[in-house]
Write a protein that holds these residues in place. Structure first.
Motif, PDB file in Angstrom:
ATOM      1  N   THR A  39       0.829  -1.203   0.000  1.00  9.01           N
ATOM      2  CA  THR A  39       0.000   0.000   0.000  1.00  9.01           C
ATOM      3  C   THR A  39       0.861   1.251   0.000  1.00  9.01           C
ATOM      4  O   THR A  39       0.374   2.342  -0.240  1.00  9.01           O
ATOM      5  CB  THR A  39      -0.934   0.018   1.211  1.00  9.01           C
ATOM      6  OG1 THR A  39      -0.151  -0.219   2.372  1.00  9.01           O
ATOM      7  CG2 THR A  39      -1.992  -1.042   1.094  1.00  9.01           C
ATOM      8  N   TYR A  60      -5.960  -5.768 -10.546  1.00  7.36           N
ATOM      9  CA  TYR A  60      -7.133  -5.702  -9.663  1.00  7.36           C
ATOM     10  C   TYR A  60      -6.699  -5.666  -8.192  1.00  7.36           C
ATOM     11  O   TYR A  60      -7.108  -4.795  -7.422  1.00  7.36           O
ATOM     12  CB  TYR A  60      -8.039  -6.914  -9.928  1.00  7.36           C
ATOM     13  CG  TYR A  60      -9.224  -7.006  -8.991  1.00  7.36           C
ATOM     14  CD1 TYR A  60     -10.391  -6.299  -9.263  1.00  7.36           C
ATOM     15  CD2 TYR A  60      -9.167  -7.787  -7.837  1.00  7.36           C
ATOM     16  CE1 TYR A  60     -11.481  -6.369  -8.398  1.00  7.36           C
ATOM     17  CE2 TYR A  60     -10.241  -7.870  -6.981  1.00  7.36           C
ATOM     18  CZ  TYR A  60     -11.403  -7.160  -7.261  1.00  7.36           C
ATOM     19  OH  TYR A  60     -12.462  -7.218  -6.408  1.00  7.36           O
ATOM     20  N   ASP A  61      -5.823  -6.616  -7.822  1.00  8.41           N
ATOM     21  CA  ASP A  61      -5.356  -6.666  -6.430  1.00  8.41           C
ATOM     22  C   ASP A  61      -4.622  -5.393  -6.056  1.00  8.41           C
ATOM     23  O   ASP A  61      -4.776  -4.879  -4.941  1.00  8.41           O
ATOM     24  CB  ASP A  61      -4.442  -7.879  -6.218  1.00  8.41           C
ATOM     25  CG  ASP A  61      -5.233  -9.174  -6.055  1.00  8.41           C
ATOM     26  OD1 ASP A  61      -6.476  -9.123  -6.153  1.00  8.41           O
ATOM     27  OD2 ASP A  61      -4.607 -10.230  -5.842  1.00  8.41           O
ATOM     28  N   LYS A  89      -7.126  -2.424  -5.705  1.00 11.67           N
ATOM     29  CA  LYS A  89      -8.020  -2.650  -4.567  1.00 11.67           C
ATOM     30  C   LYS A  89      -7.245  -2.523  -3.248  1.00 11.67           C
ATOM     31  O   LYS A  89      -7.808  -2.103  -2.227  1.00 11.67           O
ATOM     32  CB  LYS A  89      -8.676  -4.032  -4.656  1.00 11.67           C
ATOM     33  CG  LYS A  89      -9.732  -4.120  -5.747  1.00 11.67           C
ATOM     34  CD  LYS A  89     -10.982  -3.326  -5.381  1.00 11.67           C
ATOM     35  CE  LYS A  89     -12.036  -3.430  -6.473  1.00 11.67           C
ATOM     36  NZ  LYS A  89     -13.260  -2.667  -6.170  1.00 11.67           N
ATOM     37  N   ALA A  90      -5.962  -2.902  -3.276  1.00 17.83           N
ATOM     38  CA  ALA A  90      -5.149  -2.779  -2.067  1.00 17.83           C
ATOM     39  C   ALA A  90      -5.016  -1.311  -1.671  1.00 17.83           C
ATOM     40  O   ALA A  90      -4.929  -0.969  -0.496  1.00 17.83           O
ATOM     41  CB  ALA A  90      -3.773  -3.398  -2.292  1.00 17.83           C
ATOM     42  N   SER A 128      -7.241   1.205  -2.597  1.00 23.46           N
ATOM     43  CA  SER A 128      -8.547   1.706  -2.181  1.00 23.46           C
ATOM     44  C   SER A 128      -9.632   0.762  -2.655  1.00 23.46           C
ATOM     45  O   SER A 128      -9.718   0.454  -3.854  1.00 23.46           O
ATOM     46  CB  SER A 128      -8.794   3.105  -2.767  1.00 23.46           C
ATOM     47  OG  SER A 128     -10.172   3.413  -2.610  1.00 23.46           O
ATOM     48  N   SER A 129     -10.446   0.327  -1.727  1.00 18.00           N
ATOM     49  CA  SER A 129     -11.471  -0.647  -2.102  1.00 18.00           C
ATOM     50  C   SER A 129     -12.557  -0.014  -2.980  1.00 18.00           C
ATOM     51  O   SER A 129     -13.341  -0.722  -3.603  1.00 18.00           O
ATOM     52  CB  SER A 129     -12.102  -1.266  -0.853  1.00 18.00           C
ATOM     53  OG  SER A 129     -12.764  -0.243  -0.127  1.00 18.00           O
ATOM     54  N   ASN A 130     -12.564   1.310  -3.039  1.00 21.54           N
ATOM     55  CA  ASN A 130     -13.546   1.971  -3.912  1.00 21.54           C
ATOM     56  C   ASN A 130     -13.085   2.106  -5.360  1.00 21.54           C
ATOM     57  O   ASN A 130     -13.851   2.533  -6.216  1.00 21.54           O
ATOM     58  CB  ASN A 130     -13.902   3.359  -3.352  1.00 21.54           C
ATOM     59  CG  ASN A 130     -14.699   3.234  -2.062  1.00 21.54           C
ATOM     60  OD1 ASN A 130     -15.504   2.318  -1.915  1.00 21.54           O
ATOM     61  ND2 ASN A 130     -14.449   4.136  -1.124  1.00 21.54           N
ATOM     62  N   LYS A 152     -12.110   1.140  -9.120  1.00 17.50           N
ATOM     63  CA  LYS A 152     -12.811   0.213 -10.013  1.00 17.50           C
ATOM     64  C   LYS A 152     -11.922  -0.188 -11.179  1.00 17.50           C
ATOM     65  O   LYS A 152     -11.208   0.631 -11.750  1.00 17.50           O
ATOM     66  CB  LYS A 152     -14.061   0.876 -10.580  1.00 17.50           C
ATOM     67  CG  LYS A 152     -15.136   1.148  -9.552  1.00 17.50           C
ATOM     68  CD  LYS A 152     -16.446   0.458  -9.919  1.00 17.50           C
ATOM     69  CE  LYS A 152     -17.540   0.717  -8.884  1.00 17.50           C
ATOM     70  NZ  LYS A 152     -17.208   0.189  -7.546  1.00 17.50           N
ATOM     71  N   THR A 209     -14.537  -8.145 -10.904  1.00 18.77           N
ATOM     72  CA  THR A 209     -14.761  -8.397  -9.479  1.00 18.77           C
ATOM     73  C   THR A 209     -14.013  -9.659  -9.089  1.00 18.77           C
ATOM     74  O   THR A 209     -13.564 -10.419  -9.961  1.00 18.77           O
ATOM     75  CB  THR A 209     -16.256  -8.642  -9.192  1.00 18.77           C
ATOM     76  OG1 THR A 209     -16.664  -9.805  -9.945  1.00 18.77           O
ATOM     77  CG2 THR A 209     -17.116  -7.446  -9.585  1.00 18.77           C
ATOM     78  N   GLU A 210     -13.887  -9.837  -7.799  1.00 21.35           N
ATOM     79  CA  GLU A 210     -13.228 -11.040  -7.290  1.00 21.35           C
ATOM     80  C   GLU A 210     -13.922 -12.283  -7.852  1.00 21.35           C
ATOM     81  O   GLU A 210     -13.272 -13.234  -8.266  1.00 21.35           O
ATOM     82  CB  GLU A 210     -13.312 -11.020  -5.758  1.00 21.35           C
ATOM     83  CG  GLU A 210     -12.497 -12.077  -5.057  1.00 21.35           C
ATOM     84  CD  GLU A 210     -11.013 -12.050  -5.382  1.00 21.35           C
ATOM     85  OE1 GLU A 210     -10.411 -10.955  -5.380  1.00 21.35           O
ATOM     86  OE2 GLU A 210     -10.452 -13.134  -5.654  1.00 21.35           O
TER      87      GLU A 210
END
Lengths: 555, 555
Positions: A7, A86-87, A90-91, A93-95, A97, A117-118
């Motif tokens: 992060t 993707y990872d 998302k790592a 910020s989970s928001n 896209k 998506t996962e």
């Protein structure tokens, strides 16, 4: 390269990248006024040594919207690029896209999307192919296409657009980045080098994604054929390999499997060998082996060979010219020049039909459809029969079996190397800008040919006579995901001196060290020694960098 | 089966084996007066349950001299048969010798030998191919050949001769055993069922050695092509698979990979489908898929298909007849009957040339050389273009790519299953004697076709419509030697009810149990119940075994 997974990211902006082809730098800088010469970003892991004083630590990660599209031919590992990206986002910020475009560049133009998506990813992790999103046409080149791509990026408010592809797609990506920069479209364009051909490599990209898998799958099959040859002792196998114009796949497979012969397009081009020269070379090898009572063998041929043979290339150029003039396939043969017509009529009917196929979008021949291996096998058979009749060859009848190893490797499950490489591969630096350009007027990402001065080729040459005569076939076995062999890398990658960026860093560390030792206050002796040593280093480098220096151009 | 590896062997001699084909029993017993009807030997492990009262315990192991020869086409695992046999005889006595014949049956006739030693074996353990000894011609059939083989066995004082091969080689082995027995040659002849075709199976041989490997290697490649089809979405792949006349390999690969279609030779034979029927079937499937906007697909074809299509088989028979009459290849087409000639002229030139090839030693066509997949692809393309023109098909243009997966799988490293199976495979019982014969006069080991009433075929039929329309492609991945997947067995083997010998034993155990319970001294009630129950069992079995019983003949 895996610094991006955490992060916290430490980025170091280095010197501006320059064109590898110094002579072309002017053209590139003109064609890319907005993107040429930007500093290289170098991503470091959190735990990187503290001696990179000017690295920027990036701790803020705003929510981002990233689009991703498959462009060009499928290559193993493509799905893992999506997974890694993707990872990574998302790592941060989970928001954030990640939006995939369905059906390749056509989906990009038409805004046909799916959110990654996962759940959507779950059945595609470590899987081959491009079927999660699919692909269709492979270009973003016309004004309409570029406009459509920009409209999509703006409509979807994309912070970045990731284009996964080979040489052509990355050229398109570079052009798109320039246009976006010019028109102040805020979407950053990122090209990811994914192509099984291994022809998109330079000092920043050691290998392309998929190359390892293709070479492993093909080497397994070649080795199986070698074993078969040695067991049956009566056939010569002519195997054509995918890999487009460059012969990287054929070279790597030869180093893996030790077949009796491999004919590299780059060698043929350099030596200007005709189809008759190549036929004679093979016939002489067959004859030499027959004298040792060997009537079997394995010969590798890259699919690009047909364009490396001067007279066939000239014929293809003439045919493509007629295609471009709108001459229909039926009328092409009668419109050829007398020289080309004579060659054309000499060739067997099956290959004539294949040479007449419409060229691809990059103006190359439809290499996967042209059975060069059959042509060579047939010419060798004819010549051996002639020698037999004349009495200059006294062995058994020559028998050939032909194979094309293409589509059966392209969709393979990616190797462990490619899975990991894909996942961690995030070329956030605009690597495609730096290296080179070709013709005046239209810079393109250059295709890397096999380096005939490189170590991989040298290794092949050193062993070619024992490969030819001694049947020291090697079977690397099928792709393994666990146990011994799961972590092997391409031989051509291991033997080549590839760690360019690592060495740039190493040099900078030495320079920093000299600075820190030789400071005001150091002894006169140390200072004198440093000045004298650096003077000679500088002189040597100046000589080596001058255009008239005749030594081997490294890199 | 692994009972033989220890130094103590318990052998149980069972009932005399009878011919599977009851009607042929007479012919077989006449053709094999010295070897037919011998008791089956059943080898038990040292630790086998004590309730096999009449098992013979063999503890004496005299020094033996065993010869071994590869006969017929190479199949993965052959080397491990040598390894397993070597370890077994050396475990019994270190003075025993294993002698390999170099260059197949030619080496047997010419007494070209090498002694198998630990050192010689070391680089061939778990390796594919037959290159440790090699192979050439594949028969021991003529009087001269049989005499030469016997002379070798006598000269080398062989206690046993092990012949590794398929249907033809095992037929030869059976004939040789009979001749040796008749002429009082003390060498025992042992046939080992090693063939990738999977067509040498019966109640004693569940599967042949190499079949698992071939199916795994091919399934991997088929799955890769399926992934490719799904990614590019524009090609139909027609894949021809090795496997000779029976379609076992195609069936197993279909169960592994779930391609859209598979055309089994046995189905075609049974339904007497013409080449036009098959073309129409495929075209209808292509059209149905196009209506769901699918323009890609994968179709599997067994190499033996060409001999299953009635009119092509008749044409081949006519051509082979002319070959046998000595008509030269150039004159065959003009010597055909009007009917055959019309069909021949209808076929594309490439396939005409292939059909004219000289038949193999077993009078079958040169299946590996006949590109049935190209013929079908071409006929389908023509038909789809016709439908497009007529307006009955409104989809995109049909594009086909053809593959032959043959030699690239045959030389593969054997799978873990085949490695273990080969090592432990010691058919000391003369299994090839028991099962069946074919034509009057010349009994042969029968080739097992795909059983259209069997469970493997049933599984395929149950799923065929979802395979066709839903693209539920399955990728078993490359052959693994460690980790998950290393221990998988062929699906067709797992679903079929194969443990015949196990069940024979189970039955014997039940019978023993009844005997031990119902002894003089048991209660009248128990005796009455036993008599009544056994009476009805006996009646039921008598009815089921009568020739007029119409139920499914279960083995």
């Amino acid at each position: 390269m895996d610094g991006i997974q955490g992060t916290t990211v430490r980025a170091e902006y280095g010197d501006a990248a320059i064109a590898a082809d110094v002579a072309g730098a002017h053209v590139i800088s003109q064609a890319f006024p907005h993107t040429y010469g930007q500093p290289l970003a170098h991503f470091l892991s959190k735990t990187a040594k503290a001696n990179v004083p000017d690295a920027t630590i990036i701790t803020e990660h705003p929510v981002v919207r990233v689009g991703i599209v498959f462009s060009g031919r499928q290559s193993p590992g493509g799905h893992n690029v999506i997974w890694g990206l993707y990872d990574a986002i998302k790592a941060h910020s989970s928001n954030s896209k990640l939006i995939g475009f369905l059906g390749g560049t056509d989906g990009l133009f038409a805004q046909k999307t799916m959110e990654i998506t996962e759940e959507a990813l779950s059945s595609y992790k470590n899987q081959g192919g491009y079927d999660m999103l699919g692909r269709t046409r492979d270009q973003i080149r016309t004004t309409e296409q570029v406009k459509a791509a920009m409209a999509t990026c703006q409509a979807l408010k994309l912070d970045a657009l990731v284009i996964i592809g080979g040489v052509t797609s990355n050229t398109d990506a570079a052009q798109l980045a320039e246009t976006f920069a010019e028109l102040k479209c805020p979407t950053k364009v990122v090209g990811v080098p994914v192509t099984l051909n291994g022809d998109l490599r330079n000092q920043f990209v050691e290998t392309t994604l998929g190359f390892d898998t293709i070479c492993k799958v093909n080497s397994q099959l070649i080795s199986n054929v070698c074993t078969d040859a040695l067991s049956a002792e009566k056939y010569y196998y002519f195997i054509r390999l995918m890999g487009r114009k460059a012969s990287h796949v054929a070279l790597e497979c030869a180093l893996q499997s030790h077949p009796n012969m491999v004919i590299l397009g780059e060698e043929v081009s350099m030596s200007k060998l005709t189809i008759f020269d190549i036929t004679k070379q093979i016939c002489d090898a067959v004859q030499a082996r027959a004298e040792k009572d060997k009537y079997h063998g394995v010969v590798l041929i890259p699919e690009g060979l047909v364009e490396s043979i001067p007279e066939l290339y000239a014929l293809l150029q003439e045919i493509h010219g007629l295609h471009n003039k709108g001459v229909s396939i039926e009328n092409i043969s009668s419109s050829l020049s007398p020289w080309a017509s004579a060659l054309f009529e000499f060739l067997p009917p099956f290959i004539r039909k294949q040479l007449l196929l419409h060229p691809e979008s990059d103006d190359s021949a439809q290499l996967s459809q042209i059975e060069t291996e059959k042509l060579l096998a047939q010419l060798v058979e004819t010549e051996m029969n002639k020698r037999l009749k004349e009495g200059t060859y006294k062995g058994k009848k020559f028998n050939a079996i032909c194979h094309f190893f293409g589509y059966q490797a392209r969709g393979a499950l990616p190797s462990k190397f490619d899975c990991d490489y894909a996942y961690s591969m995030m070329t956030v630096k605009r690597w495609s800008r730096g290296p080179a350009a070709s013709q005046i007027g239209k810079p393109a990402v250059p295709m890397a040919s096999v380096d005939l001065k490189g170590k991989a080729y040298e290794l092949l040459r050193q062993n070619s006579s024992s490969f030819l005569m001694e049947d020291i076939y090697r079977n690397p076995g099928p792709l393994q995901f666990e146990g011994p062999g799961a972590d092997t890398k391409p031989i051509s990658l291991c033997v080549e001196d590839q760690d360019y960026m690592g060495r740039i860093k190493q040099l900078q560390e030495y320079l920093e060290k000299v600075k820190s030792i030789v400071k005001p206050g150091c002894s006169q002796d140390v200072l004198k020694a440093a000045v004298s040593a650096m003077a000679s280093v500088t002189e040597m480098l100046a000589i080596m960098s001058s255009p008239s220096f005749g030594g081997q151009a490294t890199i």
